[in-house]
Motif scaffolding. Structure first.
Motif, PDB file in Angstrom:
ATOM      1  N   ASP A 129       0.824  -1.203   0.000  1.00 52.70           N
ATOM      2  CA  ASP A 129       0.000   0.000   0.000  1.00 52.70           C
ATOM      3  C   ASP A 129       0.862   1.259   0.000  1.00 52.70           C
ATOM      4  N   PHE A 130       1.976   1.197   0.749  1.00 52.19           N
ATOM      5  CA  PHE A 130       2.856   2.353   0.894  1.00 52.19           C
ATOM      6  C   PHE A 130       4.308   1.904   0.901  1.00 52.19           C
ATOM      7  N   LEU A 131       5.165   2.734   0.330  1.00 52.91           N
ATOM      8  CA  LEU A 131       6.601   2.550   0.429  1.00 52.91           C
ATOM      9  C   LEU A 131       7.207   3.839   0.971  1.00 52.91           C
ATOM     10  N   LEU A 132       8.004   3.724   2.025  1.00 47.04           N
ATOM     11  CA  LEU A 132       8.715   4.863   2.589  1.00 47.04           C
ATOM     12  C   LEU A 132      10.177   4.733   2.184  1.00 47.04           C
ATOM     13  N   ASP A 133      10.612   5.620   1.304  1.00 46.94           N
ATOM     14  CA  ASP A 133      11.930   5.530   0.679  1.00 46.94           C
ATOM     15  C   ASP A 133      12.911   6.448   1.407  1.00 46.94           C
ATOM     16  N   THR A 134      13.829   5.845   2.180  1.00 43.46           N
ATOM     17  CA  THR A 134      14.760   6.623   2.999  1.00 43.46           C
ATOM     18  C   THR A 134      16.164   6.706   2.407  1.00 43.46           C
ATOM     19  N   ILE A 135      16.380   6.151   1.223  1.00 43.23           N
ATOM     20  CA  ILE A 135      17.725   6.125   0.637  1.00 43.23           C
ATOM     21  C   ILE A 135      18.139   7.546   0.242  1.00 43.23           C
ATOM     22  N   PRO A 136      19.329   8.012   0.703  1.00 43.92           N
ATOM     23  CA  PRO A 136      19.713   9.409   0.474  1.00 43.92           C
ATOM     24  C   PRO A 136      20.509   9.658  -0.794  1.00 43.92           C
ATOM     25  N   VAL A 137      20.724   8.624  -1.595  1.00 45.96           N
ATOM     26  CA  VAL A 137      21.497   8.786  -2.831  1.00 45.96           C
ATOM     27  C   VAL A 137      20.644   8.324  -4.013  1.00 45.96           C
ATOM     28  N   GLN A 138      21.061   8.686  -5.211  1.00 45.45           N
ATOM     29  CA  GLN A 138      20.300   8.321  -6.403  1.00 45.45           C
ATOM     30  C   GLN A 138      20.187   6.802  -6.528  1.00 45.45           C
ATOM     31  N   HIS A 139      18.983   6.338  -6.858  1.00 50.66           N
ATOM     32  CA  HIS A 139      18.728   4.911  -7.019  1.00 50.66           C
ATOM     33  C   HIS A 139      17.529   4.742  -7.939  1.00 50.66           C
ATOM     34  N   ASP A 140      17.389   3.566  -8.498  1.00 50.72           N
ATOM     35  CA  ASP A 140      16.323   3.281  -9.461  1.00 50.72           C
ATOM     36  C   ASP A 140      15.001   3.084  -8.725  1.00 50.72           C
ATOM     37  N   LEU A 141      14.058   3.987  -8.941  1.00 50.99           N
ATOM     38  CA  LEU A 141      12.754   3.901  -8.276  1.00 50.99           C
ATOM     39  C   LEU A 141      11.817   2.910  -8.960  1.00 50.99           C
ATOM     40  N   ASN A 142      12.025   2.658 -10.235  1.00 50.40           N
ATOM     41  CA  ASN A 142      11.068   1.874 -11.012  1.00 50.40           C
ATOM     42  C   ASN A 142      10.760   0.496 -10.408  1.00 50.40           C
ATOM     43  N   PRO A 143      11.755  -0.291 -10.018  1.00 49.01           N
ATOM     44  CA  PRO A 143      11.432  -1.618  -9.453  1.00 49.01           C
ATOM     45  C   PRO A 143      10.624  -1.537  -8.169  1.00 49.01           C
ATOM     46  N   TYR A 144      10.894  -0.490  -7.361  1.00 48.32           N
ATOM     47  CA  TYR A 144      10.155  -0.354  -6.109  1.00 48.32           C
ATOM     48  C   TYR A 144       8.705   0.035  -6.372  1.00 48.32           C
ATOM     49  N   ILE A 145       8.503   1.004  -7.260  1.00 43.32           N
ATOM     50  CA  ILE A 145       7.137   1.454  -7.535  1.00 43.32           C
ATOM     51  C   ILE A 145       6.293   0.318  -8.102  1.00 43.32           C
ATOM     52  N   ASN A 146       6.902  -0.587  -8.832  1.00 46.04           N
ATOM     53  CA  ASN A 146       6.173  -1.758  -9.331  1.00 46.04           C
ATOM     54  C   ASN A 146       5.698  -2.676  -8.207  1.00 46.04           C
ATOM     55  N   CYS A 147       6.244  -2.499  -7.018  1.00 47.02           N
ATOM     56  CA  CYS A 147       5.815  -3.307  -5.876  1.00 47.02           C
ATOM     57  C   CYS A 147       4.542  -2.766  -5.230  1.00 47.02           C
ATOM     58  N   LEU A 148       4.097  -1.589  -5.671  1.00 47.71           N
ATOM     59  CA  LEU A 148       2.882  -0.998  -5.120  1.00 47.71           C
ATOM     60  C   LEU A 148       1.633  -1.547  -5.788  1.00 47.71           C
ATOM     61  N   LYS A 149       0.561  -1.660  -5.021  1.00 50.39           N
ATOM     62  CA  LYS A 149      -0.757  -1.948  -5.571  1.00 50.39           C
ATOM     63  C   LYS A 149      -1.228  -0.732  -6.372  1.00 50.39           C
ATOM     64  N   TYR A 150      -2.360  -0.876  -7.047  1.00 49.01           N
ATOM     65  CA  TYR A 150      -2.944   0.311  -7.659  1.00 49.01           C
ATOM     66  C   TYR A 150      -3.298   1.287  -6.533  1.00 49.01           C
ATOM     67  N   ASP A 151      -3.173   2.569  -6.803  1.00 48.49           N
ATOM     68  CA  ASP A 151      -3.369   3.641  -5.826  1.00 48.49           C
ATOM     69  C   ASP A 151      -2.319   3.631  -4.716  1.00 48.49           C
ATOM     70  N   GLY A 152      -1.270   2.822  -4.864  1.00 46.10           N
ATOM     71  CA  GLY A 152      -0.212   2.807  -3.863  1.00 46.10           C
ATOM     72  C   GLY A 152       0.601   4.100  -3.880  1.00 46.10           C
ATOM     73  N   VAL A 153       1.284   4.367  -2.765  1.00 45.05           N
ATOM     74  CA  VAL A 153       2.004   5.625  -2.590  1.00 45.05           C
ATOM     75  C   VAL A 153       3.470   5.348  -2.264  1.00 45.05           C
ATOM     76  N   HIS A 154       4.350   5.940  -3.064  1.00 47.88           N
ATOM     77  CA  HIS A 154       5.801   5.867  -2.825  1.00 47.88           C
ATOM     78  C   HIS A 154       6.240   7.221  -2.287  1.00 47.88           C
ATOM     79  N   ILE A 155       6.758   7.247  -1.048  1.00 45.51           N
ATOM     80  CA  ILE A 155       7.086   8.497  -0.367  1.00 45.51           C
ATOM     81  C   ILE A 155       8.598   8.644  -0.262  1.00 45.51           C
ATOM     82  N   ILE A 156       9.137   9.692  -0.868  1.00 44.82           N
ATOM     83  CA  ILE A 156      10.568   9.966  -0.790  1.00 44.82           C
ATOM     84  C   ILE A 156      10.855  10.904   0.382  1.00 44.82           C
ATOM     85  N   VAL A 157      11.740  10.478   1.278  1.00 41.02           N
ATOM     86  CA  VAL A 157      12.161  11.349   2.374  1.00 41.02           C
ATOM     87  C   VAL A 157      13.682  11.497   2.449  1.00 41.02           C
TER      88      VAL A 157
END
Length: 351
Positions: A240-268
């Motif tokens: 449902d949600f991903l909280l992304d705490t990585i402070p350096v550049q990284h590939d978001l695409n594989p993580y976002i694919n882990c979300l359900k529809y309407d899922g939220v990827h939060i960059i902090v």
């Protein structure tokens, strides 16, 4: 003005060394604080070394400050001498815009005043942070530290804590939600604790199989090795949600694919351009949301301190003498800390 011992960077390559600074005389609404502990945030390194091209030298870092009140201005009502208090990432804002009125001063339309490397709204002096003996802050931006919290381990709650608590609270994490925490550093391990306390089923994403046991120790229900394609594939459309705490550049695409529809990827953790590029289809085809979050307002920072006291949550810390700060910075760059350094500021008296 009061002369105060501190540690400062004089240039991007100087490292930190003893330096005297001046603290202002008390204004009517000010609280004077003798600093007992100060957490070490990766942002401190970025400003000390001018990674973002905005540092104003000398830089005295530190925005995870715990101390005790030594004096108060004549209009102060919330604090008295001897109180244990905290100061986080900001020490002022315009106080009049819609964001300030809504308690999200970090989004102040005139710009929040950062605890260090900011500019005081009244006298235009550059602000100095918590790697120092004392600090003077307006009562409105001072926080009460609950008695149940250990002051040393509470220090990182003022940055690492609120940075992860605020987005989880904003998106109303609750029992039944599946939450993934990406990265297991100072931010990530706090995100696990908060999400678990909110009742979520929590999974840590880590690149290293050697961290599985530690991830479980932190409270994670599951661990996914993000470098394992099979494990990542099996996680497709499960969160449902991903909280992304990585402070350096990284590939978001594989993580976002882990979300359900309407899922939220939060960059902090990331403030740099997204690289490699984000494939818009991973958002469009499942109505997913990619968003970000910045610390929290003063009321919400007090809320997270009280939440930690209620749920017995502390940051895992390694105590440090200020004389070892440059070594600590090098270790942080290598990820060699579990999970946050905290400076015992009593050591500054020996500098």
């Amino acid at each position: 003005m009061t002369l105060t011992k501190a540690y400062a960077a004089q240039s991007a390559t100087s490292g930190l060394a003893p330096h005297n600074i001046e603290r202002r005389a008390l204004r009517d609404d000010d609280v004077a604080i003798e600093i007992d502990y100060c957490g070490v945030c990766h942002t401190d390194i970025h400003f000390a070394e001018n990674d973002w091209g905005m540092s104003i030298y000398p830089v005295v870092p530190g925005h995870e400050i715990i101390g005790h009140v030594t004096a108060v201005g004549k209009s102060v009502t919330q604090y008295k001498e001897g109180d244990i208090v905290g100061v986080g990432c900001m020490i002022d804002s315009c106080r009049t815009c819609s964001a300030c009125h809504e308690g999200v001063e970090q989004f102040c339309q005139e710009g929040m005043v950062s605890t260090y490397n900011g500019q005081d709204r009244h006298d235009q002096h550059i602000t100095f942070g918590g790697y120092s003996e004392t600090i003077v802050v307006s009562e409105r931006f001072v926080l009460n530290i609950p008695n149940q919290l250990d002051p040393a381990t509470a220090a990182p709650i003022l940055c690492a804590g609120i940075t992860t608590y605020s987005p989880l609270k904003h998106y109303n994490i609750q029992p039944g939600h599946k939450v993934g925490i990406i990265g297991m550093g100072g931010l990530g391990h706090m995100g696990v604790k908060f999400a678990k306390a909110m009742g979520a089923e929590v999974t840590i994403f880590t690149r290293s199989a050697s961290k599985v046991a530690e991830a479980k120790k932190q409270g994670a229900d599951h661990v996914i090795i993000s470098s394992d394609q099979e494990q990542m594939s099996s996680a497709t459309e499960t969160f449902d949600f991903l909280l992304d705490t990585i402070p350096v550049q990284h590939d978001l695409n594989p993580y976002i694919n882990c979300l359900k529809y309407d899922g939220v990827h939060i960059i902090v953790g990331l403030l740099e351009p997204i690289e490699p590029a984000l494939q818009a289809s991973v958002l469009v085809m499942k109505r997913r949301i990619l968003t970000g979050s910045l610390i929290g307002g003063i009321a919400e920072t007090q809320e997270v301190l009280d939440f930690c006291a209620e749920h017995n949550i502390n940051c895992d810390v390694e105590m440090l003498n200020i004389q070892d700060i440059n070594t600590a910075y090098q270790r942080m760059k290598k990820g060699d800390v579990k999970y946050r350094f905290v400076i015992d500021m009593a050591s500054l008296k020996d500098s």
